[in-house]
Design a protein around this motif. Sequence first.
Motif, PDB file in Angstrom:
ATOM      1  N   LYS A 466       0.835  -1.041   0.078  1.00 61.34           N
ATOM      2  CA  LYS A 466       0.026  -0.058  -0.040  1.00 61.34           C
ATOM      3  C   LYS A 466       0.900   1.325   0.090  1.00 61.34           C
ATOM      4  CE  LYS A 466      -3.900  -2.128   2.483  1.00 61.34           C
ATOM      5  NZ  LYS A 466      -3.432  -3.427   2.151  1.00 61.34           N
ATOM      6  N   PRO A 467       0.569   2.326  -0.533  1.00 60.08           N
ATOM      7  CA  PRO A 467       1.332   3.503  -0.674  1.00 60.08           C
ATOM      8  C   PRO A 467       1.947   3.874   0.759  1.00 60.08           C
ATOM      9  CG  PRO A 467      -0.810   4.094  -1.753  1.00 60.08           C
ATOM     10  CD  PRO A 467      -0.788   2.677  -1.116  1.00 60.08           C
ATOM     11  N   GLU A 468       1.275   3.910   1.845  1.00 60.13           N
ATOM     12  CA  GLU A 468       1.625   4.071   3.169  1.00 60.13           C
ATOM     13  C   GLU A 468       2.788   3.235   3.639  1.00 60.13           C
ATOM     14  OE1 GLU A 468      -2.498   2.200   4.004  1.00 60.13           O
ATOM     15  OE2 GLU A 468      -1.638   3.459   2.245  1.00 60.13           O
ATOM     16  N   ASP A 469       2.964   2.148   3.013  1.00 56.49           N
ATOM     17  CA  ASP A 469       3.985   1.202   3.220  1.00 56.49           C
ATOM     18  C   ASP A 469       5.322   1.912   2.875  1.00 56.49           C
ATOM     19  OD1 ASP A 469       2.271  -0.631   4.488  1.00 56.49           O
ATOM     20  OD2 ASP A 469       2.044  -1.688   2.388  1.00 56.49           O
ATOM     21  N   ILE A 470       5.235   2.616   1.877  1.00 59.20           N
ATOM     22  CA  ILE A 470       6.581   3.229   1.107  1.00 59.20           C
ATOM     23  C   ILE A 470       7.028   4.868   1.703  1.00 59.20           C
ATOM     24  CG2 ILE A 470       7.716   3.870  -0.946  1.00 59.20           C
ATOM     25  CD1 ILE A 470       6.683   1.230  -0.932  1.00 59.20           C
ATOM     26  N   GLN A 471       7.833   4.800   2.640  1.00 56.75           N
ATOM     27  CA  GLN A 471       8.351   5.890   3.101  1.00 56.75           C
ATOM     28  C   GLN A 471       9.501   6.560   2.289  1.00 56.75           C
ATOM     29  OE1 GLN A 471       6.741   7.169   6.159  1.00 56.75           O
ATOM     30  NE2 GLN A 471       5.322   4.934   5.627  1.00 56.75           N
ATOM     31  N   LEU A 472       9.137   7.297   1.287  1.00 59.91           N
ATOM     32  CA  LEU A 472      10.042   7.859   0.446  1.00 59.91           C
ATOM     33  C   LEU A 472       9.576   9.260   0.402  1.00 59.91           C
ATOM     34  CD1 LEU A 472      11.166   5.683  -2.569  1.00 59.91           C
ATOM     35  CD2 LEU A 472      12.629   6.588  -0.649  1.00 59.91           C
ATOM     36  N   GLN A 473      10.349  10.352   0.518  1.00 56.63           N
ATOM     37  CA  GLN A 473      10.079  11.429   0.329  1.00 56.63           C
ATOM     38  C   GLN A 473      10.627  12.142  -0.801  1.00 56.63           C
ATOM     39  OE1 GLN A 473       7.628  13.051   2.370  1.00 56.63           O
ATOM     40  NE2 GLN A 473       7.647  11.253   3.550  1.00 56.63           N
ATOM     41  N   SER A 474      11.748  11.815  -1.049  1.00 50.49           N
ATOM     42  CA  SER A 474      12.552  12.365  -2.652  1.00 50.49           C
ATOM     43  C   SER A 474      12.859  11.126  -3.477  1.00 50.49           C
ATOM     44  CB  SER A 474      13.684  13.175  -2.033  1.00 50.49           C
ATOM     45  OG  SER A 474      14.588  12.196  -1.588  1.00 50.49           O
ATOM     46  N   LEU A 475      12.976  11.291  -4.542  1.00 52.24           N
ATOM     47  CA  LEU A 475      13.364  10.272  -5.622  1.00 52.24           C
ATOM     48  C   LEU A 475      14.555  10.588  -6.388  1.00 52.24           C
ATOM     49  CD1 LEU A 475      12.817   7.551  -6.905  1.00 52.24           C
ATOM     50  CD2 LEU A 475      11.042   8.597  -8.295  1.00 52.24           C
ATOM     51  N   ALA A 476      15.756  10.152  -5.977  1.00 53.10           N
ATOM     52  CA  ALA A 476      16.918  10.436  -6.849  1.00 53.10           C
ATOM     53  C   ALA A 476      16.908  12.190  -6.773  1.00 53.10           C
ATOM     54  CB  ALA A 476      16.918   9.992  -8.363  1.00 53.10           C
ATOM     55  N   GLY A 477      16.834  12.596  -5.833  1.00 51.44           N
ATOM     56  CA  GLY A 477      16.962  14.261  -5.718  1.00 51.44           C
ATOM     57  C   GLY A 477      16.011  14.890  -5.739  1.00 51.44           C
ATOM     58  N   SER A 478      14.916  14.287  -6.272  1.00 50.60           N
ATOM     59  CA  SER A 478      13.649  15.253  -6.632  1.00 50.60           C
ATOM     60  C   SER A 478      12.498  14.720  -5.671  1.00 50.60           C
ATOM     61  CB  SER A 478      13.178  15.196  -7.887  1.00 50.60           C
ATOM     62  OG  SER A 478      14.105  15.455  -8.985  1.00 50.60           O
ATOM     63  N   PRO A 479      11.618  15.731  -5.380  1.00 53.21           N
ATOM     64  CA  PRO A 479      10.466  15.380  -4.460  1.00 53.21           C
ATOM     65  C   PRO A 479       9.603  14.407  -5.098  1.00 53.21           C
ATOM     66  CG  PRO A 479      10.784  17.692  -4.733  1.00 53.21           C
ATOM     67  CD  PRO A 479      11.612  17.007  -5.774  1.00 53.21           C
ATOM     68  N   VAL A 480       9.234  13.597  -4.182  1.00 50.04           N
ATOM     69  CA  VAL A 480       8.093  12.461  -4.588  1.00 50.04           C
ATOM     70  C   VAL A 480       6.916  13.065  -4.954  1.00 50.04           C
ATOM     71  CG1 VAL A 480       6.855  10.413  -4.162  1.00 50.04           C
ATOM     72  CG2 VAL A 480       9.321  10.501  -3.731  1.00 50.04           C
ATOM     73  N   THR A 481       6.092  12.580  -6.016  1.00 53.82           N
ATOM     74  CA  THR A 481       5.243  13.556  -6.584  1.00 53.82           C
ATOM     75  C   THR A 481       3.832  12.398  -6.613  1.00 53.82           C
ATOM     76  OG1 THR A 481       5.241  13.006  -8.912  1.00 53.82           O
ATOM     77  CG2 THR A 481       6.061  15.120  -8.052  1.00 53.82           C
ATOM     78  N   GLY A 482       4.090  11.046  -6.587  1.00 51.40           N
ATOM     79  CA  GLY A 482       3.119  10.041  -6.458  1.00 51.40           C
ATOM     80  C   GLY A 482       3.553   8.718  -6.128  1.00 51.40           C
ATOM     81  N   ILE A 483       3.071   7.997  -5.149  1.00 56.97           N
ATOM     82  CA  ILE A 483       3.381   6.614  -4.980  1.00 56.97           C
ATOM     83  C   ILE A 483       1.888   5.926  -5.285  1.00 56.97           C
ATOM     84  CG2 ILE A 483       4.114   4.860  -3.006  1.00 56.97           C
ATOM     85  CD1 ILE A 483       5.454   7.158  -1.421  1.00 56.97           C
ATOM     86  N   LEU A 484       2.229   4.849  -6.156  1.00 56.40           N
ATOM     87  CA  LEU A 484       0.987   4.362  -6.652  1.00 56.40           C
ATOM     88  C   LEU A 484       1.220   2.897  -6.477  1.00 56.40           C
ATOM     89  CD1 LEU A 484       0.994   5.996 -10.295  1.00 56.40           C
ATOM     90  CD2 LEU A 484      -0.299   6.589  -8.207  1.00 56.40           C
ATOM     91  N   THR A 485       0.197   2.002  -6.110  1.00 56.88           N
ATOM     92  CA  THR A 485      -0.010   0.702  -6.010  1.00 56.88           C
ATOM     93  C   THR A 485      -1.218   0.250  -6.870  1.00 56.88           C
ATOM     94  OG1 THR A 485      -1.286   0.793  -4.044  1.00 56.88           O
ATOM     95  CG2 THR A 485       1.195   0.380  -3.943  1.00 56.88           C
ATOM     96  N   THR A 486      -2.043   1.390  -7.227  1.00 56.74           N
ATOM     97  CA  THR A 486      -3.059   0.997  -8.137  1.00 56.74           C
ATOM     98  C   THR A 486      -3.227   1.871  -9.075  1.00 56.74           C
ATOM     99  OG1 THR A 486      -4.577   2.511  -6.706  1.00 56.74           O
ATOM    100  CG2 THR A 486      -4.786   0.272  -6.408  1.00 56.74           C
ATOM    101  N   ALA A 487      -3.630   1.628 -10.368  1.00 57.55           N
ATOM    102  CA  ALA A 487      -3.499   2.593 -11.505  1.00 57.55           C
ATOM    103  C   ALA A 487      -4.573   3.609 -11.399  1.00 57.55           C
ATOM    104  CB  ALA A 487      -4.104   1.629 -12.805  1.00 57.55           C
TER     105      ALA A 487
END
Length: 546
Positions: A466-487
Amino acid sequence: MAIHPQAGRLPAPETLENIPALVSAYYTESPDPQQASQRVAFGTSGHRGSSLSQTFTERHIHAITQAVCDYRKQHGIAGPLFMGADSHALSEPAFRSALEVLAANDVQVRISHDGSCTATPAVSHAILCWNAEHAGQARADGIIITPSHNPPCDGGFKYNPPHGGPAETTVTSWIEGRANHYLDHLNCDVLRLPYNRARRSSLVQGYDFTARYVEDLPRILDMDAIAASGVKLGVDPLGGASLSLWDPIAERYKLDLTVVNTAIDPTFRFVPCDKDGKIRMDCSSPYVMSGLLNMRDSFDLSFACDPDSDRHGIVAKSGLMNPNHYLAAAAWHLFRSRFQWRADAAIGKTLVTSAMLDRVGQELGRKVIEVPVGFKWFVPYLSDGSCGMGCEESAGASFLCFDGSPWSTDKDGPLLCLLAAEMTAREERAPDEIYRSLTEQFGAPLYQRQDAPADDKVRTCLKALKPEDIQLQSLAGSPVTGILTTAPGNGASIGGVKICSEAGWFAIRPSGTEAICKVYAESFQGEQHLQALHAEAQALLQRLLA
């Protein structure tokens, strides 16, 4: 993955498949229903396997076909069943086995009138045409015997319901369960006629798939523009079902089109080996396409399809186009030239297809509908015209007719090949040039897929995310804009996770047909950033499995 020294070269004779042994095993080997690997299993593209591993045998096909007959009866599908098969060695015996069961169950069957292989999109088109022309009457559906671009030892079986596209998960799960029930009981309740009786049955009739497909092309492509342009075209069917289409298309529309290879041979000895040294008829692989690439200076444009013709490979003067690049150029052309499509017709893409399509969609004022992997997810959108085009990064796509009606609800390789010719004719520049101009406007993304072994633990973990299982704020130096487990397009589970930023994204999902985990990444900031995305994806995967 290291590149095999045989990659891009024709296979050595001693490595060719032993076709007599393969076909003999289809009839003499029997699956053990107690072995999970030998049971019927529908992945993203139907049931696939090999007789040599007891995963694709006569008993499997009898059981699956009886399950399809049961499904038809339960759902009141009483029209003709259109059945096609590709050129893999196991396709012919599986075709015969299926016909034995269909005739015994009093199913009307339409098969190729001349015994030639039948392209997947030609079956889909036939289903849609029948149902449109016989509205209110008994509905048609279809079966396609093919393992797509898999190696010569493999066989495959797909079911297409009356909507013409790949069956939904609910349908394939029901068929899979029913077929395994038959296997568990040694197929005792499977109805079957001897092949000669089945073939002579009045229920079984010939159908000219090629003629219907070829004659209808002006409904969806500007064939006059292609002919008038004089564009010089080369085609390699890679020993597959599209071979029967090209000469009739060239003759009917007076195209300057040359088929460079007319061979049909179940060893596929004329297909260069893929990067791992195996024969795999993947028209998106530069190694497999090395023969056509060596001839590219002889043509303005050349292309190829895989054995069942649901994938396309486009070769321009600059070389083999990356499927993501071609699909972006195709969307750019289509949505600027199909004026009768719905004003709100969207671009449909799978979650692991290039984000360049999002940028193209934004520029064109078109919504982008993102769905899980598998062309079946596009069926409702193509059926009602709410998507003008559906596409996936593995070189599969289809789009609507000029009037906004569906042409095929399955992937259509020849259609996308001919679209490249239309683009060249009407835009007066090749698809690679169109894509180059898009990168000047939107940036030039880099895309890469890596594979890792995946067992049941990996699959279970990824599917439960589930999205809440992923604790990421940034992605390769850029802010995370979306964590998707459903389309976001339809809310369906993706069986894994996709993490996005403005600069790029990565996705992790288990394969539906192989024991691997696929890790995709795309960067709009260059090679170093792409590798950083992959590193973060692998690190996340390791944390999840710890």
